[in-house]
Design a protein around this motif. Structure first.
Motif, PDB file in Angstrom:
ATOM      1  N   LYS A 116      -7.274  -5.379 -16.038  1.00 15.03           N
ATOM      2  CA  LYS A 116      -8.153  -4.490 -16.345  1.00 15.03           C
ATOM      3  C   LYS A 116      -9.462  -4.733 -15.605  1.00 15.03           C
ATOM      4  N   GLY A 117     -10.418  -3.678 -15.147  1.00 16.31           N
ATOM      5  CA  GLY A 117     -11.694  -3.594 -14.705  1.00 16.31           C
ATOM      6  C   GLY A 117     -11.855  -3.462 -13.087  1.00 16.31           C
ATOM      7  N   LEU A 118     -12.967  -3.355 -12.627  1.00 13.37           N
ATOM      8  CA  LEU A 118     -13.229  -3.251 -11.359  1.00 13.37           C
ATOM      9  C   LEU A 118     -12.389  -3.867 -10.354  1.00 13.37           C
ATOM     10  N   ASP A 164       0.795  -1.368  -0.021  1.00 11.17           N
ATOM     11  CA  ASP A 164       0.128  -0.075   0.016  1.00 11.17           C
ATOM     12  C   ASP A 164       0.832   1.346  -0.074  1.00 11.17           C
ATOM     13  N   LYS A 165       2.171   1.147   0.264  1.00 10.33           N
ATOM     14  CA  LYS A 165       2.771   2.439   0.466  1.00 10.33           C
ATOM     15  C   LYS A 165       3.567   2.827  -0.913  1.00 10.33           C
ATOM     16  N   GLN A 166       3.337   1.852  -1.886  1.00 12.12           N
ATOM     17  CA  GLN A 166       4.011   2.159  -3.155  1.00 12.12           C
ATOM     18  C   GLN A 166       3.263   3.144  -3.935  1.00 12.12           C
ATOM     19  N   VAL A 167       3.897   4.032  -4.402  1.00 10.86           N
ATOM     20  CA  VAL A 167       3.452   5.408  -5.027  1.00 10.86           C
ATOM     21  C   VAL A 167       2.812   5.018  -6.448  1.00 10.86           C
ATOM     22  N   LYS A 168       1.362   5.428  -6.249  1.00 12.23           N
ATOM     23  CA  LYS A 168       0.670   5.070  -7.507  1.00 12.23           C
ATOM     24  C   LYS A 168       0.304   6.269  -8.352  1.00 12.23           C
ATOM     25  N   PRO A 169       1.296   6.860  -9.212  1.00 14.26           N
ATOM     26  CA  PRO A 169       1.102   8.188  -9.490  1.00 14.26           C
ATOM     27  C   PRO A 169      -0.303   8.242 -10.454  1.00 14.26           C
ATOM     28  N   ASP A 170      -1.050   9.299 -10.334  1.00 16.85           N
ATOM     29  CA  ASP A 170      -2.295   9.774 -11.046  1.00 16.85           C
ATOM     30  C   ASP A 170      -3.358   8.569 -10.894  1.00 16.85           C
ATOM     31  N   LEU A 171      -3.391   7.766  -9.635  1.00 19.20           N
ATOM     32  CA  LEU A 171      -4.310   6.641  -9.608  1.00 19.20           C
ATOM     33  C   LEU A 171      -5.693   7.263  -9.704  1.00 19.20           C
ATOM     34  N   ASP A 172      -5.934   8.456  -9.059  1.00 17.87           N
ATOM     35  CA  ASP A 172      -7.523   9.264  -9.172  1.00 17.87           C
ATOM     36  C   ASP A 172      -7.698   9.358 -10.638  1.00 17.87           C
ATOM     37  N   ILE A 173      -6.700   9.913 -11.408  1.00 19.45           N
ATOM     38  CA  ILE A 173      -7.286  10.069 -12.883  1.00 19.45           C
ATOM     39  C   ILE A 173      -7.358   8.850 -13.504  1.00 19.45           C
ATOM     40  N   GLU A 174      -6.593   7.764 -13.094  1.00 18.92           N
ATOM     41  CA  GLU A 174      -7.012   6.214 -13.779  1.00 18.92           C
ATOM     42  C   GLU A 174      -8.192   5.791 -13.242  1.00 18.92           C
ATOM     43  N   PHE A 175      -8.629   6.115 -12.099  1.00 17.58           N
ATOM     44  CA  PHE A 175      -9.958   5.508 -11.682  1.00 17.58           C
ATOM     45  C   PHE A 175     -10.884   6.296 -12.239  1.00 17.58           C
ATOM     46  N   PHE A 176     -10.911   7.621 -12.367  1.00 19.95           N
ATOM     47  CA  PHE A 176     -11.934   8.441 -13.121  1.00 19.95           C
ATOM     48  C   PHE A 176     -12.257   8.094 -14.218  1.00 19.95           C
ATOM     49  N   GLU A 177     -11.054   7.619 -15.259  1.00 26.50           N
ATOM     50  CA  GLU A 177     -11.469   7.397 -16.562  1.00 26.50           C
ATOM     51  C   GLU A 177     -11.992   5.961 -16.681  1.00 26.50           C
ATOM     52  N   GLN A 220      -5.506   0.993  -1.655  1.00 24.34           N
ATOM     53  CA  GLN A 220      -4.944   2.221  -2.121  1.00 24.34           C
ATOM     54  C   GLN A 220      -5.713   3.121  -2.830  1.00 24.34           C
ATOM     55  N   ILE A 221      -7.041   2.940  -3.156  1.00 21.21           N
ATOM     56  CA  ILE A 221      -8.258   3.753  -3.251  1.00 21.21           C
ATOM     57  C   ILE A 221      -8.723   4.332  -2.127  1.00 21.21           C
ATOM     58  N   ASN A 222      -8.264   5.261  -1.357  1.00 22.93           N
ATOM     59  CA  ASN A 222      -8.636   5.805  -0.331  1.00 22.93           C
ATOM     60  C   ASN A 222      -9.913   6.944  -0.689  1.00 22.93           C
ATOM     61  N   GLU A 223     -10.500   7.494   0.482  1.00 28.34           N
ATOM     62  CA  GLU A 223     -11.556   8.521   0.333  1.00 28.34           C
ATOM     63  C   GLU A 223     -11.012   9.540  -0.695  1.00 28.34           C
ATOM     64  N   ASP A 224      -9.944   9.955  -0.682  1.00 30.98           N
ATOM     65  CA  ASP A 224      -9.266  10.974  -1.560  1.00 30.98           C
ATOM     66  C   ASP A 224      -9.134  10.639  -2.990  1.00 30.98           C
ATOM     67  N   VAL A 225      -8.689   9.474  -3.208  1.00 34.43           N
ATOM     68  CA  VAL A 225      -8.709   8.898  -4.784  1.00 34.43           C
ATOM     69  C   VAL A 225     -10.108   8.779  -5.324  1.00 34.43           C
ATOM     70  N   PHE A 226     -10.700   8.089  -4.478  1.00 32.38           N
ATOM     71  CA  PHE A 226     -12.125   7.523  -4.860  1.00 32.38           C
ATOM     72  C   PHE A 226     -13.000   8.909  -4.960  1.00 32.38           C
ATOM     73  N   GLY A 227     -12.900   9.826  -3.848  1.00 35.21           N
ATOM     74  CA  GLY A 227     -13.703  11.213  -4.068  1.00 35.21           C
ATOM     75  C   GLY A 227     -13.463  11.889  -5.060  1.00 35.21           C
ATOM     76  N   LYS A 228     -11.802  12.258  -5.328  1.00 40.08           N
ATOM     77  CA  LYS A 228     -11.561  13.042  -6.465  1.00 40.08           C
ATOM     78  C   LYS A 228     -12.126  12.542  -7.881  1.00 40.08           C
ATOM     79  N   ALA A 229     -11.894  10.943  -8.087  1.00 46.36           N
ATOM     80  CA  ALA A 229     -12.542  10.483  -9.424  1.00 46.36           C
ATOM     81  C   ALA A 229     -14.019  10.497  -9.547  1.00 46.36           C
ATOM     82  N   TYR A 230     -14.628  10.130  -8.399  1.00 44.68           N
ATOM     83  CA  TYR A 230     -16.238  10.254  -8.246  1.00 44.68           C
ATOM     84  C   TYR A 230     -16.834  11.434  -8.622  1.00 44.68           C
ATOM     85  N   GLU A 231     -16.204  12.413  -7.891  1.00 42.70           N
ATOM     86  CA  GLU A 231     -16.730  13.852  -7.826  1.00 42.70           C
ATOM     87  C   GLU A 231     -16.343  14.673  -9.151  1.00 42.70           C
TER      88      GLU A 231
END
Length: 680
Positions: free
Chosen positions: A320-322, A180-193, A329-340
């Motif tokens: 690929k896929g849900l 979980d400590k591994q850096v996932k750059p732009d995970l919010d953008i990836e999840f949003f897409e 790693q998809i915490n409230e900030d990653v999920f929230g930013k993607a969803y909103e």
């Protein structure tokens, strides 16, 4: 032998590049199996054989789990498999550290490069229940997850000594934290897409007509259900590959009878299992019952379902896929930013913005500390006394439990998740402070000191007692966390996120095998706390209170009674069904006062406990309302929204056609024009 001594001895051994045979007797290690390991290297031709015996001694002395040696995985044999009761097995492939030099005069370090073992490690990872493989030579450690099937590299490189140093009761949790400590750059953008892509796939699927939900709401419900399930899986509350394995099994059993039978049985199984163990509003309905049952549409749904979840061969191969996201790693900030961001893209004219995590974290800590700390400090001082006062303790706990925090434009709930975590920490302070009573209480002793009895009763009354952890988390949510949003989809997502966060607070207590017969509905029903409505549109509070007092005072008294009962019995959401009907009845009357607004909130009704006491009397102005309000800063001015007023969704008319239509409507329709002026 302590863990620290074993690790020190291992580090000393691994610091040696070679060991002359004639000086072996001079080496001194605190951990005796090391000496036996070195001696056996002089006799055994295979370095791995000697390493195996030594490694097993290390594991047996440190790892608290079932350790099985040389386990067959298909045609492959792995050196060690570690089984922990709450997780999937961890595979360990062991290589030798030293070998005996040909002249037999020294032990020499063996070369060790992980790419040499790519084919072997990837074979293990392809097995259905394998998520992690550890490759080690007693010194270096390379940890692989399933991403290494496509791109062979470890997600973590460390030493065995360092890995054992970080171990605290669960190797699975230790490895999981490293991942979980591994850096996932732009995970919010990836999840949003991904969200956009998944949502678009449902355009090809036909739903039944005249449903009580919009298609958008049903699709969001679908996502929320499976993201919730996958989160439980990623936190080891349910078995690994739960969704894949169940779907694959139903396909195997019923594919010959048509996929309508596969989906009927699969969704029924999913619904019944989670309703029984994790019943929330998420599992009130069976999603598949909303799908048109014609053969052609079922085949379309199959293709969409498998692609979105990642169950088809292509998605499985390329991850690929849900189900292939790591929801730790998809915490409230990653999920929230993607969803909103996704919501904002669909409602560009209504101003939805995501607040950066650094700001939400600061705001939350500031608010929770300000509201809770004065009472917490007084309570800590009282509990530490030799003869604490029960009345003072109950009064302070009553003050604490009446702290209510609302996000009136909750979105996906990013603020409220941080509030929950911060408030949970406050309660944990009190739990840790009183835990000592478990060590001194004697149930056979009838002559229990008063102070001991008081602390014991305190822990039982407020769900701090061992075994009441589930009730404690539900109680914290129901007492302190409140939300409003005019978007039903956003509110449903906020609820899902809060339930997910509840599980994350203490995943072990939510493990499905621990949920015995008395533990149903273990996640709280939020229908009295999370309200769908526009918090910027309401009747003046004084007028609202007058209407309620004059016509519905006995109903307010009853609503209090129902809520108080549910707070004591959070496993029984059926208690609040009557309250929902009472609220609906009062809302009909209040809506007559505000007909032009589609979804006014009616604060005084929906959050009656903040405006009326248990006798139905209104609180004074200084006492009514919430203790704290936290929400998105006002990034732009509040203004009338034409599309909202006209109730024209984006799908019905694009912005250019809508503007032309609206301007012409104002000119041609006097009644429409007058309503717009009143709305404005």
């Amino acid at each position: 032998m302590s863990k620290h001594q074993i690790i020190q001895s291992l580090q000393k051994l691994c610091s040696l590049e070679s060991i002359p045979i004639d000086s072996i007797a001079e080496l001194l290690f605190e951990f005796k199996p090391i000496q036996e390991y070195i001696e056996s290297l002089k006799l055994k031709s295979k370095p791995e054989t000697a390493a195996n015996e030594f490694f097993r001694e290390i594991l047996n002395n440190i790892i608290d789990a079932k350790i099985v040696k040389e386990v067959g995985y298909g045609r492959d044999v792995i050196d060690y498999v570690i089984h922990e009761s709450y997780s999937n097995p961890i595979l360990i492939e062991l290589k030798g550290l030293f070998r005996l030099s040909p002249p037999k005069k020294a032990l020499l370090r063996l070369p060790f490069k992980y790419p040499s073992y790519a084919e072997q490690i990837q074979k293990y990872l392809r097995h259905r229940n394998v998520e992690y493989v550890v490759l080690t030579n007693l010194h270096s450690v390379y940890i692989f997850n399933r991403e290494a099937i496509l791109d062979f590299k470890p997600f973590e490189q460390t030493t065995l000594a360092e890995l054992l140093e970080k171990y605290e009761g669960s190797l699975w949790d230790t490895i999981k934290r490293l991942e979980d400590k591994q850096v996932k750059p732009d995970l919010d953008i990836e999840f949003f897409e991904s969200l956009k892509h998944w949502f678009a796939q449902f355009n090809y699927v036909e739903f039944k007509p005249d449903l009580p939900y919009s298609k958008e709401e049903l699709v969001i419900l679908f996502f929320n259900k499976f993201i919730f399930i996958k989160t439980l899986e990623d936190y080891s509350a349910i078995p690994y590959r739960f969704i894949q394995d169940h779907y694959k099994e139903f396909v195997r059993l019923y594919e010959n009878k048509g996929f309508i039978n596969v989906f009927q049985k699969f969704f029924r199984e999913i619904h019944e299992f989670f309703e029984m163990n994790y019943d929330t509003e998420l599992f009130k309905s069976n999603f598949f019952e909303f799908i048109q049952p014609q053969d052609e549409n079922i085949e379309t749904f199959r293709l969409v379902f498998e692609q979105i979840l990642g169950l088809d061969e292509w998605s499985i191969t390329f991850g690929k896929g849900l189900i292939h996201y790591n929801y730790r790693q998809i915490n409230e900030d990653v999920f929230g930013k993607a969803y909103e961001s996704w919501i904002a893209e669909n409602r560009k004219d209504e101003g939805i913005y995501y607040t950066p995590a650094s700001i939400t974290e600061y705001m939350t800590r500031k608010l929770v500390n300000t509201l809770f700390d004065p009472y917490i400090e007084q309570l800590k001082a009282e509990l530490k006394k030799g003869e604490p006062d029960a009345d003072i303790i109950d009064k302070l706990m009553s003050e604490i439990q009446n702290i209510r925090i609302i996000d009136p434009t909750a979105g996906s709930g990013s603020f409220l998740i941080k509030v929950l975590k911060a408030v949970y920490e406050k309660y944990q302070t009190l739990e840790h402070l009183t835990r000592w009573v478990n060590n001194v209480r004697n149930d056979d002793n009838l002559d229990i000191p008063d102070n001991l009895r008081l602390i014991d009763n305190f822990r039982v009354c407020y769900f701090f007692a061992t075994g009441d952890e589930l009730k404690l988390i539900s109680s914290i949510i129901l007492h302190h966390i409140f939300a409003a949003d005019k978007d039903e989809r956003a509110l449903d997502t906020a609820k899902t996120n809060l339930w997910k966060e509840a599980v994350k607070l203490n995943p072990r207590i939510y493990e499905y095998r621990e949920l015995k017969r008395d533990k149903f509905h273990i996640l709280p029903n939020l229908e009295l706390n999370f309200i769908c409505g526009d918090s910027l549109c309401d009747i003046d509070f004084k007028k609202q209170i007058e209407i309620i007092i004059s016509q519905f005072k006995p109903d307010i008294v009853r609503l209090h009674q129902i809520r108080n009962e549910y707070l004591k019995k959070p496993y029984h959401p059926e208690i609040i069904e009557e309250a929902l009907e009472i609220r609906k009845k009062i809302r009909v009357k209040l809506k007559q006062e505000l007909q032009l607004i589609e979804k006014p909130l009616f604060f005084c009704l929906e959050y009656f406990y903040c405006f009326f006491d248990e006798n139905g009397e209104p609180f004074s102005e200084s006492d009514r309302g919430f203790s704290g309000v936290i929400s998105n800063p006002p990034w732009e001015a509040i203004k009338p929204v034409k599309r909202e007023f006209a109730k024209q969704s984006k799908s019905k008319m694009d912005i250019l056609h809508f503007k032309k239509w609206f301007d012409e409507k104002l000119k041609e329709d006097e009644a429409f024009c007058q309503q717009w002026r009143e709305y404005t």
